[in-house]
Design a protein around this motif. Structure first.
Motif, PDB file in Angstrom:
ATOM      1  N   PHE A  84       4.483  18.316 -48.335  1.00 40.80           N
ATOM      2  CA  PHE A  84       4.801  18.577 -46.931  1.00 40.80           C
ATOM      3  C   PHE A  84       3.602  19.163 -46.191  1.00 40.80           C
ATOM      4  CE2 PHE A  84       9.173  17.928 -48.211  1.00 40.80           C
ATOM      5  CZ  PHE A  84       9.718  17.324 -47.093  1.00 40.80           C
ATOM      6  N   GLY A  85       2.803  19.961 -46.870  1.00 37.55           N
ATOM      7  CA  GLY A  85       1.584  20.492 -46.260  1.00 37.55           C
ATOM      8  C   GLY A  85       0.615  19.375 -45.914  1.00 37.55           C
ATOM      9  N   ILE A  86       0.441  18.442 -46.836  1.00 37.46           N
ATOM     10  CA  ILE A  86      -0.431  17.301 -46.573  1.00 37.46           C
ATOM     11  C   ILE A  86       0.142  16.459 -45.429  1.00 37.46           C
ATOM     12  CG2 ILE A  86      -1.310  15.123 -47.523  1.00 37.46           C
ATOM     13  CD1 ILE A  86      -1.449  16.554 -50.256  1.00 37.46           C
ATOM     14  N   ALA A  87       1.448  16.226 -45.446  1.00 38.19           N
ATOM     15  CA  ALA A  87       2.086  15.429 -44.396  1.00 38.19           C
ATOM     16  C   ALA A  87       1.888  16.080 -43.026  1.00 38.19           C
ATOM     17  CB  ALA A  87       3.570  15.246 -44.697  1.00 38.19           C
ATOM     18  N   HIS A  88       2.062  17.370 -42.966  1.00 41.68           N
ATOM     19  CA  HIS A  88       1.874  18.077 -41.695  1.00 41.68           C
ATOM     20  C   HIS A  88       0.437  17.911 -41.190  1.00 41.68           C
ATOM     21  CE1 HIS A  88       2.392  21.098 -38.593  1.00 41.68           C
ATOM     22  NE2 HIS A  88       1.204  21.554 -38.950  1.00 41.68           N
ATOM     23  N   ASN A  89      -0.521  18.128 -42.075  1.00 44.44           N
ATOM     24  CA  ASN A  89      -1.930  18.027 -41.684  1.00 44.44           C
ATOM     25  C   ASN A  89      -2.291  16.615 -41.227  1.00 44.44           C
ATOM     26  OD1 ASN A  89      -2.329  20.726 -42.222  1.00 44.44           O
ATOM     27  ND2 ASN A  89      -3.080  20.365 -44.285  1.00 44.44           N
ATOM     28  N   ARG A  90      -1.790  15.606 -41.919  1.00 41.14           N
ATOM     29  CA  ARG A  90      -2.105  14.230 -41.526  1.00 41.14           C
ATOM     30  C   ARG A  90      -1.421  13.872 -40.213  1.00 41.14           C
ATOM     31  NH1 ARG A  90      -4.837  15.820 -44.875  1.00 41.14           N
ATOM     32  NH2 ARG A  90      -5.731  16.390 -42.891  1.00 41.14           N
ATOM     33  N   ALA A  91      -0.225  14.392 -39.977  1.00 43.62           N
ATOM     34  CA  ALA A  91       0.461  14.144 -38.706  1.00 43.62           C
ATOM     35  C   ALA A  91      -0.334  14.758 -37.554  1.00 43.62           C
ATOM     36  CB  ALA A  91       1.880  14.709 -38.745  1.00 43.62           C
ATOM     37  N   PRO A 113       0.047  22.127 -61.058  1.00 42.93           N
ATOM     38  CA  PRO A 113       1.390  21.718 -61.470  1.00 42.93           C
ATOM     39  C   PRO A 113       2.380  22.875 -61.619  1.00 42.93           C
ATOM     40  CG  PRO A 113      -0.263  20.992 -63.073  1.00 42.93           C
ATOM     41  CD  PRO A 113      -0.979  21.726 -62.016  1.00 42.93           C
ATOM     42  N   SER A 114       1.902  24.098 -61.631  1.00 44.83           N
ATOM     43  CA  SER A 114       2.820  25.233 -61.716  1.00 44.83           C
ATOM     44  C   SER A 114       3.375  25.602 -60.338  1.00 44.83           C
ATOM     45  CB  SER A 114       2.127  26.445 -62.330  1.00 44.83           C
ATOM     46  OG  SER A 114       1.100  26.919 -61.468  1.00 44.83           O
ATOM     47  N   ARG A 115       2.829  24.987 -59.284  1.00 40.69           N
ATOM     48  CA  ARG A 115       3.280  25.254 -57.927  1.00 40.69           C
ATOM     49  C   ARG A 115       4.273  24.176 -57.488  1.00 40.69           C
ATOM     50  NH1 ARG A 115      -0.304  29.167 -55.248  1.00 40.69           N
ATOM     51  NH2 ARG A 115       1.307  28.877 -53.708  1.00 40.69           N
ATOM     52  N   SER A 116       4.819  24.334 -56.312  1.00 41.10           N
ATOM     53  CA  SER A 116       5.808  23.391 -55.777  1.00 41.10           C
ATOM     54  C   SER A 116       5.138  22.101 -55.308  1.00 41.10           C
ATOM     55  CB  SER A 116       6.563  24.031 -54.612  1.00 41.10           C
ATOM     56  OG  SER A 116       7.327  23.068 -53.930  1.00 41.10           O
ATOM     57  N   LEU A 117       5.550  20.991 -55.911  1.00 38.74           N
ATOM     58  CA  LEU A 117       5.023  19.690 -55.508  1.00 38.74           C
ATOM     59  C   LEU A 117       5.468  19.355 -54.095  1.00 38.74           C
ATOM     60  CD1 LEU A 117       3.549  17.039 -56.041  1.00 38.74           C
ATOM     61  CD2 LEU A 117       5.641  16.190 -57.155  1.00 38.74           C
ATOM     62  N   SER A 118       6.732  19.584 -53.775  1.00 36.74           N
ATOM     63  CA  SER A 118       7.215  19.224 -52.439  1.00 36.74           C
ATOM     64  C   SER A 118       6.514  20.041 -51.357  1.00 36.74           C
ATOM     65  CB  SER A 118       8.728  19.353 -52.336  1.00 36.74           C
ATOM     66  OG  SER A 118       9.126  20.690 -52.518  1.00 36.74           O
ATOM     67  N   ALA A 119       6.239  21.314 -51.598  1.00 37.96           N
ATOM     68  CA  ALA A 119       5.525  22.125 -50.608  1.00 37.96           C
ATOM     69  C   ALA A 119       4.118  21.572 -50.388  1.00 37.96           C
ATOM     70  CB  ALA A 119       5.460  23.577 -51.054  1.00 37.96           C
ATOM     71  N   TRP A 120       3.463  21.160 -51.466  1.00 40.98           N
ATOM     72  CA  TRP A 120       2.125  20.582 -51.361  1.00 40.98           C
ATOM     73  C   TRP A 120       2.174  19.278 -50.561  1.00 40.98           C
ATOM     74  CZ3 TRP A 120      -0.567  16.576 -54.405  1.00 40.98           C
ATOM     75  CH2 TRP A 120      -1.953  16.602 -54.250  1.00 40.98           C
ATOM     76  N   ALA A 140       9.231  10.329 -50.782  1.00 34.49           N
ATOM     77  CA  ALA A 140       8.960   9.583 -49.548  1.00 34.49           C
ATOM     78  C   ALA A 140      10.091   9.671 -48.523  1.00 34.49           C
ATOM     79  CB  ALA A 140       8.624   8.126 -49.862  1.00 34.49           C
ATOM     80  N   PRO A 141      11.360   9.569 -48.924  1.00 29.59           N
ATOM     81  CA  PRO A 141      12.415   9.647 -47.897  1.00 29.59           C
ATOM     82  C   PRO A 141      12.402  10.969 -47.113  1.00 29.59           C
ATOM     83  CG  PRO A 141      13.291   8.713 -49.919  1.00 29.59           C
ATOM     84  CD  PRO A 141      11.915   9.209 -50.242  1.00 29.59           C
ATOM     85  N   ALA A 142      12.217  12.082 -47.805  1.00 28.66           N
ATOM     86  CA  ALA A 142      12.191  13.379 -47.119  1.00 28.66           C
ATOM     87  C   ALA A 142      10.942  13.503 -46.245  1.00 28.66           C
ATOM     88  CB  ALA A 142      12.234  14.517 -48.131  1.00 28.66           C
ATOM     89  N   LEU A 143       9.804  13.033 -46.748  1.00 26.88           N
ATOM     90  CA  LEU A 143       8.572  13.086 -45.968  1.00 26.88           C
ATOM     91  C   LEU A 143       8.663  12.181 -44.741  1.00 26.88           C
ATOM     92  CD1 LEU A 143       5.944  13.104 -48.832  1.00 26.88           C
ATOM     93  CD2 LEU A 143       6.458  14.982 -47.271  1.00 26.88           C
ATOM     94  N   ARG A 144       9.262  11.013 -44.899  1.00 27.06           N
ATOM     95  CA  ARG A 144       9.429  10.089 -43.767  1.00 27.06           C
ATOM     96  C   ARG A 144      10.289  10.754 -42.686  1.00 27.06           C
ATOM     97  NH1 ARG A 144      10.661   5.826 -46.387  1.00 27.06           N
ATOM     98  NH2 ARG A 144       8.683   4.741 -46.187  1.00 27.06           N
TER      99      ARG A 144
END
Length: 174
Positions: free
Chosen positions: A70-77, A61-68, A25-29
Motif C-alpha cells: 500500500f505504501g508503494i501504491a500510494h507513492n506511485r499514485a 519479510p518480518s514486516r507487513s507485506l500489505s503495508a509495504w 491486487a484486488p485491494a490495491l486496485r
C-alpha cells in the motif's frame, strides 16, 4: 520447509510475485480507484507490481507485506498525478461581458486587464481552479472531476488563489 509468501517474495522466487498479485491486487486496485482516474488504475497497479518485483530485496519479510504494498501504491499514485498536465481554459476563450448600454466601456477594460494580470501572477494550479469556477462556470465538484484531483484540493487551491488575489487587487472604488 514451509516458507511464507513474504519470505519467498523477498528471496526472489519466480512464482511469488504471481501469488502476491492474486492475493493483493484486488485491494490495491480498490485503493487506487480512490486516488487516480479510473482509466489509469490498471496502469498504476502494473507499475506498483513492477516496482514490488524490482525492489523485492528491500522488503523485510518480518514486516507487513500489505503495508509495504500500500505504501508503494500510494507513492506511485502520487507520482502519477503529479506527472499529469491538467487542462485549462484560457481567459481569451471566454466571451467578454458587454457594458450597461450593450457596448464595452473603458472601466470594464481596465478592470478586466487588472484581473487578468493578477490571475497571471497566481501559481498555475490556483489560477486554473479560479478560471474554471468563475469563467468556466463549473462547480468545485465539476472542477475536481475535470482536473482529476480530490475535491479538497480544488477547494484549497481556490481559497488560496482568492486570498492571494485579494492582496494583488486593490479594492474597487465605490
Amino acid at each position: 520447509m514451509n516458507e511464507t509468501l513474504e519470505m519467498r517474495l523477498a528471496a526472489g522466487e519466480a512464482g511469488a510475485i504471481g501469488e502476491c498479485y492474486a492475493a493483493h491486487a484486488p485491494a490495491l486496485r480498490s485503493y487506487l480507484r480512490r486516488l487516480v482516474p479510473t482509466q489509469d488504475v490498471d496502469d498504476v497497479l502494473q507499475v506498483v507490481f513492477t516496482e514490488v518485483w524490482r525492489f523485492r530485496h528491500r522488503f523485510d519479510p518480518s514486516r507487513s507485506l500489505s503495508a509495504w504494498l500500500f505504501g508503494i501504491a500510494h507513492n506511485r499514485a502520487v507520482d502519477h498525478l503529479r506527472a499529469r498536465t491538467p487542462t485549462t481554459v484560457p481567459l481569451e476563450a471566454v466571451a467578454d461581458p458587454a457594458g450597461r448600454d450593450g457596448r464595452e466601456d473603458g472601466d470594464a477594460f481596465a478592470d478586466r486587464d487588472r484581473v487578468r494580470r493578477a490571475l497571471d501572477a497566481l501559481p498555475d494550479v490556483q489560477r486554473q481552479a479560479i478560471e474554471l469556477a468563475y469563467y468556466g462556470d463549473l462547480t468545485q465538484r465539476e472542477i475536481a472531476d475535470r482536473l482529476r484531483v480530490p475535491l479538497g484540493t480544488v477547494k484549497a487551491r481556490t481559497a488560496r488563489g482568492l486570498h492571494r488575489l485579494s492582496r494583488l487587487l486593490p479594492p474597487a472604488a465605490a
